[in-house]
Write an enzyme that holds these catalytic residues in place. Structure first.
Site, PDB file in Angstrom:
ATOM      1  N   ASP A 161      71.180  65.718  38.093  1.00  0.00           N
ATOM      2  CA  ASP A 161      70.902  67.037  37.552  1.00  0.00           C
ATOM      3  C   ASP A 161      70.113  67.792  38.631  1.00  0.00           C
ATOM      4  O   ASP A 161      69.569  67.176  39.549  1.00  0.00           O
ATOM      5  CB  ASP A 161      70.082  66.868  36.265  1.00  0.00           C
ATOM      6  N   ASP A 209      67.895  71.137  38.047  1.00  0.00           N
ATOM      7  CA  ASP A 209      66.625  71.723  37.613  1.00  0.00           C
ATOM      8  C   ASP A 209      65.717  70.645  37.013  1.00  0.00           C
ATOM      9  O   ASP A 209      66.061  70.026  36.011  1.00  0.00           O
ATOM     10  CB  ASP A 209      66.868  72.807  36.559  1.00  0.00           C
TER      11      ASP A 209
HETATM   12  C1  G6P Z   1      70.063  74.108  33.798  1.00  0.00           C
HETATM   13  C2  G6P Z   1      68.646  74.306  33.328  1.00  0.00           C
HETATM   14  C3  G6P Z   1      68.593  75.204  32.124  1.00  0.00           C
HETATM   15  C4  G6P Z   1      69.362  76.481  32.400  1.00  0.00           C
HETATM   16  C5  G6P Z   1      70.810  76.150  32.745  1.00  0.00           C
HETATM   17  C6  G6P Z   1      71.634  77.386  33.044  1.00  0.00           C
HETATM   18  O1  G6P Z   1      70.690  73.227  32.946  1.00  0.00           O
HETATM   19  O2  G6P Z   1      68.043  73.072  33.009  1.00  0.00           O
HETATM   20  O3  G6P Z   1      67.249  75.504  31.822  1.00  0.00           O
HETATM   21  O4  G6P Z   1      69.333  77.349  31.278  1.00  0.00           O
HETATM   22  O5  G6P Z   1      70.813  75.297  33.877  1.00  0.00           O
HETATM   23  O6  G6P Z   1      71.167  77.952  34.229  1.00  0.00           O
HETATM   24  P1  G6P Z   1      71.653  79.308  34.854  1.00  0.00           P
HETATM   25  O7  G6P Z   1      71.069  79.248  36.245  1.00  0.00           O
HETATM   26  O8  G6P Z   1      73.138  79.321  34.852  1.00  0.00           O
HETATM   27  O9  G6P Z   1      71.081  80.398  34.032  1.00  0.00           O
HETATM   28 MG    MG Z   2      67.236  69.451  34.292  1.00  0.00          MG
END
Ligand code: G6P
Ligand code: MG
Length: 221
Positions: free
Chosen positions: A11, A13
């Protein structure tokens, strides 16, 4: 049982870099402007889920029309891009770069599987993108975590079966997605990753041999 691990799927983030904090601050700013309560605990529920699902969870029972929803997501993305711009290579989380390099030297493939549509620019800013064989992101599949689709899609790009892959995740939705897909899982951080095969606070000092040994413990196999 001898494991046949051929790839690591990360993953982004909260695992490779702390952009989870940037997502939090961006949603927080939007929520303050719109008078919506939003705490760090609320934010833990957004880990790993798509931008749209994040907004749904923030809104709870509150109803807004589609145009407003789109405008709010665009505004949050604008705030997030300002943070993204500040990312530098030293912002990879401790141990990540070393683990990627060790895995590469051992012939273990590396991929990112993130629900984020900002995954590729973040990896470029971190100067890590060249260490990955495949990148699954918010554009790759329709059903994002906790559906297993993104991990399965990424495993296909790596030419592995799920049991040949270890998923590194900081989110409950991500661990659930990986388990549904049939992958090995390592849960990181303080959110609820209790269903992961192995749990670690972070990847500081992580070595491939130690991780494989933990997953090989008889209670897990
Ligand atoms: C990751 C993060 C989420 C976020 C998602 C979408 O999964 O953990 O917190 O909302 O990505 O991210 P984006 O950059 O497309 O808004
Ligand atoms: Mg994450």
């Amino acid at each position: 049982m001898t494991l046949d691990i051929r790839a690591f799927l990360f993953d982004l983030d909260g695992v490779i870099t702390d952009t989870a904090e940037f997502h939090y601050l961006s949603w927080k700013r939007l929520c303050e402007e719109e008078g919506i309560p939003f705490t760090r605990e609320d934010n833990d529920q957004l880990r790993g889920v798509s931008r749209r699902e994040s907004l749904n969870r923030i809104l709870k029972a509150r109803a807004i029309d589609e145009a407003t929803a789109q405008a709010w997501m665009d505004r949050k993305q604008g705030y997030y891009l300002q943070y993204l711009d500040t990312i530098t290579p030293d912002m990879a989380l401790p141990g990540v770069r070393d683990l990627l390099l060790e895995a590469k030297s051992l012939g273990i493939k590396r991929a990112v599987a993130s629900a984020s549509k900002n995954a590729k620019p973040a990896l470029e800013k971190l100067e890590l993108i060249d260490l990955f064989d495949a990148i699954g992101d918010g554009y790759s599949v329709v059903h994002t975590k906790p559906a297993p689709d993104l991990f399965i899609w990424t495993a296909g790009r790596l030419d592995i079966t799920p049991t040949q892959g270890i998923v590194f995740e900081d989110a409950e939705a991500g661990i659930d997605a990986a388990l549904k897909g049939g992958f090995w899982t390592i849960g990181l951080g303080s959110a609820d990753v209790s269903r992961a095969h192995v749990r670690l606070p972070n990847l500081a000092g992580a070595r491939v041999g130690d991780l494989l040994a933990k997953l090989s413990e008889p209670s897990l196999t």
